[in-house]
Design an enzyme around this catalytic site. Structure first.
Site, PDB file in Angstrom:
ATOM      1  CE  LYS A  27      13.208  -2.498   3.115  1.00  0.00           C
ATOM      2  NZ  LYS A  27      12.353  -1.408   3.627  1.00  0.00           N
ATOM      3  CG  ASN A  28      12.684  -0.179   8.107  1.00  0.00           C
ATOM      4  OD1 ASN A  28      12.533  -0.292   6.897  1.00  0.00           O
ATOM      5  ND2 ASN A  28      11.942  -0.839   8.981  1.00  0.00           N
ATOM      6  NE  ARG A  83       4.947   0.742   1.266  1.00  0.00           N
ATOM      7  CZ  ARG A  83       3.756   1.012   0.775  1.00  0.00           C
ATOM      8  NH1 ARG A  83       3.556   0.892  -0.522  1.00  0.00           N
ATOM      9  NH2 ARG A  83       2.771   1.419   1.540  1.00  0.00           N
ATOM     10  CB  CYS A 130       5.455  -3.887  -0.360  1.00  0.00           C
ATOM     11  SG  CYS A 130       6.741  -5.138  -0.339  1.00  0.00           S
ATOM     12  NE  ARG A 134       5.135   3.341   3.302  1.00  0.00           N
ATOM     13  CZ  ARG A 134       6.194   2.570   3.599  1.00  0.00           C
ATOM     14  NH1 ARG A 134       7.376   2.896   3.177  1.00  0.00           N
ATOM     15  NH2 ARG A 134       6.044   1.488   4.323  1.00  0.00           N
ATOM     16  CB  ILE A 187       4.134  11.435  -0.130  1.00  0.00           C
ATOM     17  CG1 ILE A 187       3.496  11.961  -1.422  1.00  0.00           C
ATOM     18  CG2 ILE A 187       4.650  10.018  -0.340  1.00  0.00           C
ATOM     19  CD1 ILE A 187       4.505  12.128  -2.551  1.00  0.00           C
ATOM     20  CG  ASP A 188      -1.050  13.436   3.284  1.00  0.00           C
ATOM     21  OD1 ASP A 188      -0.278  12.508   3.585  1.00  0.00           O
ATOM     22  OD2 ASP A 188      -2.152  13.607   3.825  1.00  0.00           O
ATOM     23  CG  ASP A 239       8.048  -3.162   9.014  1.00  0.00           C
ATOM     24  OD1 ASP A 239       7.032  -2.969   8.320  1.00  0.00           O
ATOM     25  OD2 ASP A 239       9.074  -2.453   8.918  1.00  0.00           O
ATOM     26  CB  ILE A 266       0.710   0.787  10.929  1.00  0.00           C
ATOM     27  CG1 ILE A 266       1.084   0.700  12.425  1.00  0.00           C
ATOM     28  CG2 ILE A 266       1.599   1.786  10.206  1.00  0.00           C
ATOM     29  CD1 ILE A 266       0.925   1.993  13.192  1.00  0.00           C
ATOM     30  NE  ARG A 287      10.925  -3.518  -1.323  1.00  0.00           N
ATOM     31  CZ  ARG A 287      10.080  -3.251  -0.329  1.00  0.00           C
ATOM     32  NH1 ARG A 287       9.130  -4.097  -0.003  1.00  0.00           N
ATOM     33  NH2 ARG A 287      10.167  -2.117   0.354  1.00  0.00           N
TER      34      ARG A 287
END
Length: 425
Positions: free
Chosen positions: A22-23, A92, A116, A121, A123-124, A306, A328, A398
């Protein structure tokens, strides 16, 4: 919404093959926007996140065809540069499309991503990187507008943290930027290398993917290619943990064992016998698992965040007290309150979970809080005495393709129930 019904205390045995990563597939699908022509992606998992990514591709003007685990993306007709709020909220990691859209159209409009709620998270890093590559950014009505009036240009980008998503976005965008881009403190995950393999197949010139420094020589354009996605190391890890918690013997075939390197010593420390071959990993679990002193989630090649929630579930029935530290995400213990409903004894303080192993868990009705936390509840339910009912299965879908079918192959008593109470075939 669907529910999973598990009658636990069944020993899992057998062998399975997990789906594509998936990733890995999500940034590859995003990168298809940048490569002109028809890309063919094999081993593409059938997940709701992938469905959302395909919807975004269509919204941008791509033609998409799917036959089982093969997806064809024809990006020759890309004419859009904006992702709707509804699709941004659905996935996400939707921000991964930013670099590809900018590289293809010179502008992009999007909002903050959804998915999720496991913590912020930000995004800077993505925004800062795009600015360094030549994009101008402004916010209006809650949406971010990016524009490269003079095209993208190379930059030396130093990431404050080895963010996987930011590394991927920079790699994708800089493939068509003028000059040579250098990413320092880049993420090293196997998915980064898989994305680089795809992009290089399209004509990109990327060197060093998988190391902390990545060098990208920009080219004028990318062409289409055919690519096979790597196996999902996170799914493989969680199915191995499912075997461990049920005192079973589970083999995962057609996997890349090196990608699970951080999990293997943890499984051994818990008392599991682990055997590894070229494309296989097998574990045999003892009658009673042992505690694991301390596990800290870290960027690759450290222990993956994960897998933290599924590991926490396994340790809940280990003999002794284990400690897990989440480095994380700051809100990745939402599954703990649901595990406690099943009889687990876990105390969370900040980023640390102290897990006191209990002799057994008992079935209960629980709610999946997020993707990995949801599968942690599945793992706990497999070991629990009696019936466990898990709702919120849409989170699990997902990242796991038909988990009830794979677990049934291993001997689990698990079924999916539709909202009206009928079993889903």
């Amino acid at each position: 919404m669907d529910k999973l019904i598990i009658n636990g205390s069944k020993r899992l045995t057998g062998e399975i093959e997990v789906h594509g990563s998936k990733n890995s597939v999500l940034p590859i699908l995003a990168a298809c926007v940048l490569s002109q022509g028809e890309n063919i992606i094999h081993n593409c998992p059938m997940l709701s996140d992938v469905d959302a990514a395909l919807k975004i591709l269509v919204e941008l003007g791509c033609k998409v065809k799917r036959e089982e685990h093969t997806v064809c993306v024809d990006s020759s007709g890309v004419n859009g540069f904006e992702i709707s709020d509804s699709l941004m909220r659905e996935m996400r990691s939707s921000v991964i499309f930013l670099g590809a859209i900018l590289g293809r159209t010179g502008k992009a409009v999007l909002s903050t991503p959804g998915g999720c709620e496991i913590g912020l998270r930000p995004i800077d890093m993505h925004i800062s990187a795009m600015e360094q590559l030549g994009a101008e950014v402004f916010e209006e009505h809650g949406r971010l507008h990016f524009e490269c009036k003079n095209g993208l240009h190379a930059a030396r980008v130093i990431l404050p943290f080895p963010s996987v998503g930011a590394t991927e976005n920079i790699m994708i965008a800089s493939c068509v930027a003028k000059g040579t881009t250098v990413i320092t403190n880049a993420a090293r995950e196997p998915e980064i290398s898989d994305l680089a393999d795809f992009l290089n197949g399209c004509g990109a010139k990327i060197h060093g993917a998988g190391d902390s420094t990545i060098i990208i020589d920009g080219v004028e354009k990318l062409t289409a290619t055919t690519h096979t996605v790597i196996p999902d190391r996170i799914a493989a890890s969680t199915y191995l943990l499912a075997g461990a918690i049920t005192h079973g013997r589970v083999c995962i075939k057609e996997i890349i064992p090196a990608h699970l390197g951080a999990l293997i010593p943890v499984l051994k420390q818990s008392g599991c016998d682990v055997s590894v071959s070229n494309r296989w990993i097998c574990i045999s679990s003892p009658p009673r698992l042992s505690r694991v002193k301390t596990v800290r989630t870290m960027p690759y090649p450290g222990f993956p965040t994960d897998v933290q929630a599924p590991l926490t579930a396994m340790l809940s029935v280990a003999d002794g007290t284990s400690v897990v530290v989440e480095n994380i995400f700051e809100c990745r213990y939402k599954h703990v309150s649901e595990l406690i409903r099943l009889g687990a004894k876990i105390n969370v303080e900040g980023r640390t979970a102290v897990i006191e192993g209990v002799p057994y868990l008992t079935g209960a009705s629980v709610v999946s809080p997020d993707l990995r936390g949801g599968f942690a509840l599945v793992i706990a339910g497999l070991a629990a005495k009696g019936e466990t009912v898990i709702s919120g299965v849409e989170h699990i879908d997902r990242g796991y393709e038909n988990p009830e079918k794979l677990l049934s192959l291993l001997g689990a008593d698990i079924k999916r129930i539709k909202e009206n109470g009928t079993e889903k075939k």
